[in-house]
Design a protein around this motif. Structure first.
Motif, PDB file in Angstrom:
ATOM      1  N   LEU A  86       0.831  -1.205   0.000  1.00 12.97           N
ATOM      2  CA  LEU A  86       0.000   0.000   0.000  1.00 12.97           C
ATOM      3  C   LEU A  86       0.864   1.252   0.000  1.00 12.97           C
ATOM      4  N   ILE A  87       1.897   1.271   0.845  1.00 14.66           N
ATOM      5  CA  ILE A  87       2.801   2.432   0.909  1.00 14.66           C
ATOM      6  C   ILE A  87       3.489   2.649  -0.434  1.00 14.66           C
ATOM      7  N   ARG A  88       4.003   1.559  -1.014  1.00  9.20           N
ATOM      8  CA  ARG A  88       4.679   1.680  -2.310  1.00  9.20           C
ATOM      9  C   ARG A  88       3.710   2.148  -3.394  1.00  9.20           C
ATOM     10  N   ASN A  89       2.487   1.621  -3.378  1.00  7.05           N
ATOM     11  CA  ASN A  89       1.490   1.990  -4.382  1.00  7.05           C
ATOM     12  C   ASN A  89       1.137   3.476  -4.295  1.00  7.05           C
ATOM     13  N   VAL A  90       0.968   3.968  -3.070  1.00  4.02           N
ATOM     14  CA  VAL A  90       0.618   5.382  -2.886  1.00  4.02           C
ATOM     15  C   VAL A  90       1.740   6.286  -3.385  1.00  4.02           C
ATOM     16  N   LYS A  91       2.978   5.916  -3.101  1.00  5.84           N
ATOM     17  CA  LYS A  91       4.116   6.711  -3.580  1.00  5.84           C
ATOM     18  C   LYS A  91       4.168   6.731  -5.112  1.00  5.84           C
ATOM     19  N   GLU A  92       3.901   5.573  -5.726  1.00 11.69           N
ATOM     20  CA  GLU A  92       3.893   5.508  -7.189  1.00 11.69           C
ATOM     21  C   GLU A  92       2.741   6.329  -7.768  1.00 11.69           C
ATOM     22  N   GLN A  93       1.586   6.308  -7.099  1.00 15.07           N
ATOM     23  CA  GLN A  93       0.449   7.115  -7.548  1.00 15.07           C
ATOM     24  C   GLN A  93       0.806   8.601  -7.521  1.00 15.07           C
ATOM     25  N   LEU A  94       1.461   9.028  -6.437  1.00 15.37           N
ATOM     26  CA  LEU A  94       1.844  10.432  -6.326  1.00 15.37           C
ATOM     27  C   LEU A  94       2.848  10.805  -7.414  1.00 15.37           C
ATOM     28  N   ASP A  95       3.821   9.914  -7.681  1.00 19.50           N
ATOM     29  CA  ASP A  95       4.789  10.165  -8.757  1.00 19.50           C
ATOM     30  C   ASP A  95       4.074  10.343 -10.100  1.00 19.50           C
ATOM     31  N   LYS A  96       3.076   9.502 -10.351  1.00 14.42           N
ATOM     32  CA  LYS A  96       2.335   9.593 -11.610  1.00 14.42           C
ATOM     33  C   LYS A  96       1.559  10.904 -11.689  1.00 14.42           C
ATOM     34  N   ALA A  97       0.928  11.305 -10.562  1.00 11.17           N
ATOM     35  CA  ALA A  97       0.188  12.557 -10.541  1.00 11.17           C
ATOM     36  C   ALA A  97       1.103  13.745 -10.825  1.00 11.17           C
TER      37      ALA A  97
END
Length: 336
Positions: free
Chosen positions: A152-163
């Motif tokens: 979950l932590i890794r996914n959220v960080k990747e989502q923010l990078d994409k945004a």
């Protein structure tokens, strides 16, 4: 007056040392309330606030005269000028006033840092400012860092990078801090405070006590934000494409004019177009016929003068302008 100023400075320095050294600041059970309009303050946030309401300035004065701690609570409605206790959310953030500046217009500018979330148990409305009995809300850390939480932590960080790659503005320094955070609660709070969410959405996240649940909700909001950014980027790309198409057509027409001028037929073409335009205006056609004639004339101007289609349009325009649209004769009904 000088003595009080010196005392405030000493308390400020002590608070700064505690925060910088990572020590827990002792938060009392009773604090003055500072209602804020259009922002939700999260723990560890540092932000300036401009304060103009008398009741809020009194609350700041009370905080500065003691431990510099104040409870920052968001109003339910931004437009409420004089909020009552019912106009305030019941969960806010305890903050420390790091700087205070009195402005010439009577307002006060303060620099505050969020320390910890707190729930209001009771509000005291007596006196010249609101006071609250509070309960400090500490994040309940997971018993163990499971694979699901790490994912979950890794996914959220990747989502923010994409945004961010799609155009969302987040300061590089903040991105560095986020990249090195592994606590679900702090990660959720830091991302939320930098996403520019609506007040209602930010308050909703602040009120989620379990850090993992809070991070899951942030993940949902990031997904929505990414979808919005993708659509926004597509709209901007389409608009840019239309502008490029218009500019390209203009450039090609200018090139065509230059070629026609070089060949020596531009003067004849212009003369023909102007002649038709004058005849159309003089014919005093009905509105619908006039629009059709203008449309065909525009087509003629873009065609090669020797093409078969140009000859057809030319004949059609000749026929239109020769019809006596505005001329009439008097009927003679006498049969004798």
């Amino acid at each position: 007056m000088k003595k009080n100023k010196k005392k405030s400075k000493e308390i400020k320095t002590e608070e700064h040392e505690q925060i910088e050294e990572g020590k827990d600041v002792e938060i009392p059970d009773r604090l003055p309330i500072l209602p804020v309009r259009d922002i939700v303050v999260f723990p560890y946030m540092i932000l300036p606030l401009f304060v103009g309401r008398d009741v809020s300035i009194k609350a700041i004065d009370k905080a500065l005269s003691s431990n510099r701690l104040i409870l920052l609570v968001t109003q339910k409605e931004m437009d409420t000028e004089n909020p009552t206790t019912n106009d305030l959310h019941r969960i806010g953030t305890v903050g420390v006033i790091m700087r205070m500046l009195k402005l010439p217009d009577g307002r006060v500018k303060i620099l505050v840092q969020g320390l910890s979330k707190a729930r209001i148990l009771k509000i005291d409305e007596s006196g010249d400012h609101f006071k609250a009995e509070i309960e400090k809300l500490d994040d309940k850390k997971p018993e163990e860092m499971t694979i699901e939480i790490e994912a979950l932590i890794r996914n959220v960080k990747e989502q923010l990078d994409k945004a961010v790659s799609l155009g969302k503005t987040v300061l590089p320094d903040v991105m560095v801090v986020i990249e090195n955070l592994d606590e679900p609660g702090r990660l959720a709070d830091l991302i939320t405070s930098n996403l520019g969410l609506k007040t209602e959405q930010a308050q909703e996240i602040l009120e989620i006590e379990h850090p993992v649940d809070r991070l899951k909700r942030v993940s949902d909001l990031l997904n929505h934000e990414i979808e919005l950014l993708i659509v926004q980027q597509r709209i901007q790309s389409e608009a840019r494409g239309e502008i490029d198409k218009t500019q390209r057509e203009y450039f090609l027409r200018e090139q065509l004019k230059a070629i026609q001028k070089e060949l020596g037929d531009i003067d004849e073409r212009s003369e023909e177009i102007n002649e038709f335009r004058n005849k159309i205006e003089e014919a005093k056609m009905p509105e619908k016929v006039f629009r059709e004639a203008e449309k065909q004339l525009s087509r003629l101007g873009k065609m090669h003068p020797d093409s078969a289609e140009a000859a057809t349009v030319r004949t059609y325009l000749d026929w239109l302008v020769e019809i006596p649209w505005s001329k009439s004769t008097k009927d003679n009904l006498n049969i004798k």
